[in-house]
Design an enzyme around this catalytic site. Structure first.
Site, mmCIF file in Angstrom:
data_model
loop_
_atom_site.group_PDB
_atom_site.id
_atom_site.type_symbol
_atom_site.label_atom_id
_atom_site.label_comp_id
_atom_site.label_asym_id
_atom_site.label_seq_id
_atom_site.Cartn_x
_atom_site.Cartn_y
_atom_site.Cartn_z
ATOM 1 C CG ASP A 115 11.059 8.593 9.359
ATOM 2 O OD1 ASP A 115 11.314 9.630 10.004
ATOM 3 O OD2 ASP A 115 10.127 7.813 9.663
ATOM 4 C CB CYS A 133 10.491 -4.302 1.028
ATOM 5 S SG CYS A 133 12.198 -3.725 1.059
ATOM 6 N N PRO A 134 9.175 -4.872 3.857
ATOM 7 C CG PRO A 134 8.187 -6.971 4.123
ATOM 8 C CD PRO A 134 8.293 -5.824 3.154
ATOM 9 N NE ARG A 139 10.211 -1.881 10.964
ATOM 10 C CZ ARG A 139 9.145 -1.081 10.974
ATOM 11 N NH1 ARG A 139 9.207 0.098 10.384
ATOM 12 N NH2 ARG A 139 8.035 -1.452 11.584
ATOM 13 C CG ASP A 198 6.548 -6.822 -4.149
ATOM 14 O OD1 ASP A 198 6.561 -8.026 -3.796
ATOM 15 O OD2 ASP A 198 6.056 -5.926 -3.447
ATOM 16 C CG HIS A 252 10.692 5.240 13.204
ATOM 17 N ND1 HIS A 252 11.365 4.041 13.143
ATOM 18 C CD2 HIS A 252 9.442 4.972 12.770
ATOM 19 C CE1 HIS A 252 10.557 3.099 12.699
ATOM 20 N NE2 HIS A 252 9.379 3.651 12.464
ATOM 21 C CB THR A 288 9.628 6.002 4.769
ATOM 22 O OG1 THR A 288 9.068 5.412 3.583
ATOM 23 C CG2 THR A 288 10.025 7.437 4.476
ATOM 24 C CE LYS A 329 -4.075 -2.044 2.189
ATOM 25 N NZ LYS A 329 -5.013 -2.006 3.341
ATOM 26 C CB ILE A 330 3.652 2.436 2.130
ATOM 27 C CG1 ILE A 330 2.868 2.337 3.439
ATOM 28 C CG2 ILE A 330 4.570 3.661 2.156
ATOM 29 C CD1 ILE A 330 3.731 2.094 4.662
ATOM 30 C CD GLU A 382 14.627 3.236 14.095
ATOM 31 O OE1 GLU A 382 13.507 3.303 14.612
ATOM 32 O OE2 GLU A 382 14.835 3.485 12.892
#
Length: 330
Positions: free
Chosen positions: A259, A206-207, A235, A174, A296, A233, A154-155, A264
Site C-alpha cells: 500500500d 514498523c516506522p 512505509r 521488534d 496508500h 502497509t 498496535k497495528i 510514492e
C-alpha cells in the site's frame, strides 16, 4: 488559531470541516503539497497541517519560522518526512495522530494478503468479461502457515490477531519486544534473520527510521522461502524497491501486496493514467502478476478519517491553550 492545511483531498476537507465545528479554528485548505516552493503560502498562519508526502525538511522549517508558523500538525502516525532535529532547534512543536485506526490498516493488509494469495484481482477481471476459466488461479491455504510480524505496535498486534484467526502460527521481531503481549497472545519473538527465513507471510508494521530503511533488501529476501509473500502497509522505504524487482524476477519471493512505495510522493493520490510514468521501478512492479499495489489507502475508512480530524484538532487545541501535548514527537 489559523491552520494552513496542505495536500487536501475531498475526504480531508469533509472530515476536518465537520470536526472543526467543535473547535472553531480558521482552516484554509490548499490542494498542493508543502515543500520548499510552497512554504511561504503559510504566511499569517500559526500552524501547518501536513500528511505523509509533504516535505518538512530543514529548508521548509526555516521558511516557516520566518513567517511565524509555530506548530506542525501531522494528520498521520508516521513522522519520517519531518526533520525533527531542526524542528526542535527552531522551536517548533510537532504533533501527530498515533492511533487513528489501527484496525483500518491491519484489515487492509489482510485484504491485500487474501487478494494476492487467492488471485482475486485476476479472477474479478476475468468474470467481468464473462470469462469463467479458473486456470492459473490456484492459491493456497493460509491455515498452518507461519506469519512473521515485523514491528509489534498496535497495528502489528491487530494484524497478528487477524492472521491467527486464519490458523497461522505467529512469530515476530521488534527491537523493543512487548513480552507481556507475546505471552498473553502466544506469539514467539525470534531474531530478525529467523523472521525472514521462517515466514510464509511477512507483514511490515514498523516506522521508517535510519535503522529500518531498506530492512527488506537483497540479502534478506534471498533468505526467504521462494513462495513467501510480503505485505507492506507501513512505509515504502522499508523495502529496497530495486532489490524487490530483482527478487521477483528471480523467484526469490512469491509476491508482494503493498500500500506504500519508496518514491510514492510523485504518483500516489494522483491520476497518472494518461501520462508517461518515468519511475522505471514502479512501472516494472506494476507488470508482475504476483504484485498488488494500492495507493496508500489503508487508512481510508470513515472511522479513521473522523479519528484523524478529531485528534489533530485536539492537538491544535492543546498547543494553543498551553495544555499537555500528549501526542508531541520529540
Amino acid at each position: 488559531m489559523k491552520i494552513a492545511f496542505f495536500d487536501t483531498h475531498s475526504y480531508d476537507k469533509t472530515s476536518f470541516t465537520e470536526a472543526n465545528k467543535s473547535f472553531g479554528f480558521e482552516i484554509e485548505f490548499f490542494e498542493y503539497k508543502l515543500n520548499e516552493n510552497t512554504a511561504m503560502t503559510a504566511s499569517g498562519f500559526d500552524a501547518v497541517c501536513v500528511f505523509v508526502n509533504d516535505a518538512v525538511n530543514a529548508e521548509v522549517l526555516s521558511k516557516l519560522k520566518t513567517i511565524g508558523v509555530r506548530a506542525i500538525l501531522l494528520r498521520c502516525a508516521g513522522f519520517n518526512n519531518v526533520d525533527l532535529k531542526t524542528a526542535a532547534a527552531e522551536g517548533f512543536k510537532v504533533l501527530r495522530v498515533p492511533a487513528y485506526s489501527p484496525y483500518a490498516v491491519a484489515e487492509h493488509g489482510a485484504a491485500l494478503l487474501l487478494s494476492l494469495t487467492r488471485h482475486i484481482p485476476q479472477a474479478y477481471l476475468r468474470t467481468k468479461t464473462a470469462n469463467f476459466n479458473i486456470e492459473g488461479l490456484t492459491g493456497r491455504d493460509l491455515n498452518g502457515l507461519t506469519a512473521g510480524i515485523l514491528g509489534t505496535g498496535k497495528i502489528g498486534q491487530i494484524m497478528a490477531g487477524i492472521l491467527r484467526g486464519f490458523g497461522m502460527k505467529i512469530i515476530a521481531y521488534d527491537p523493543f519486544p512487548n513480552e507481556e503481549w507475546s505471552k498473553s497472545f502466544g506469539a514467539d519473538y525470534v531474531p530478525l534473520m529467523e523472521l525472514f527465513k521462517q515466514s510464509d507471510v511477512l507483514s511490515l508494521h514498523c516506522p521508517l527510521t535510519d535503522q529500518t530503511k531498506h530492512i527488506v533488501n537483497h540479502d534478506s529476501m534471498k533468505m526467504m522461502k521462494h513462495d513467501a509473500v510480503i505485505i507492506n502497509t507501513g512505509r515504502g522505504a522499508l523495502i529496497d524497491s530495486k532489490a524487490l524487482v530483482h527478487a521477483l524476477k528471480h523467484g526469490h519471493i512469491g509476491g508482494i501486496g503493498m500500500d506504500v512505495y519508496e518514491e510514492e510522493s510523485k504518483y500516489f493520490f494522483s491520476d497518472w493514467s494518461t501520462d508517461i510514468m518515468t519511475d522505471d521501478t514502479l512501472a516494472r512492479l506494476l507488470t508482475f502478476p504476483n504484485v498488488i499495489i494500492t495507493s496508500h489507502q489503508a487508512f481510508l475508512t470513515t472511522n479513521a478519517l473522523k479519528n484523524i480530524a478529531d485528534t489533530t484538532l485536539e492537538n491544535a487545541k492543546a498547543f494553543v491553550s498551553g495544555g499537555e501535548l500528549l501526542n508531541e514527537v520529540k
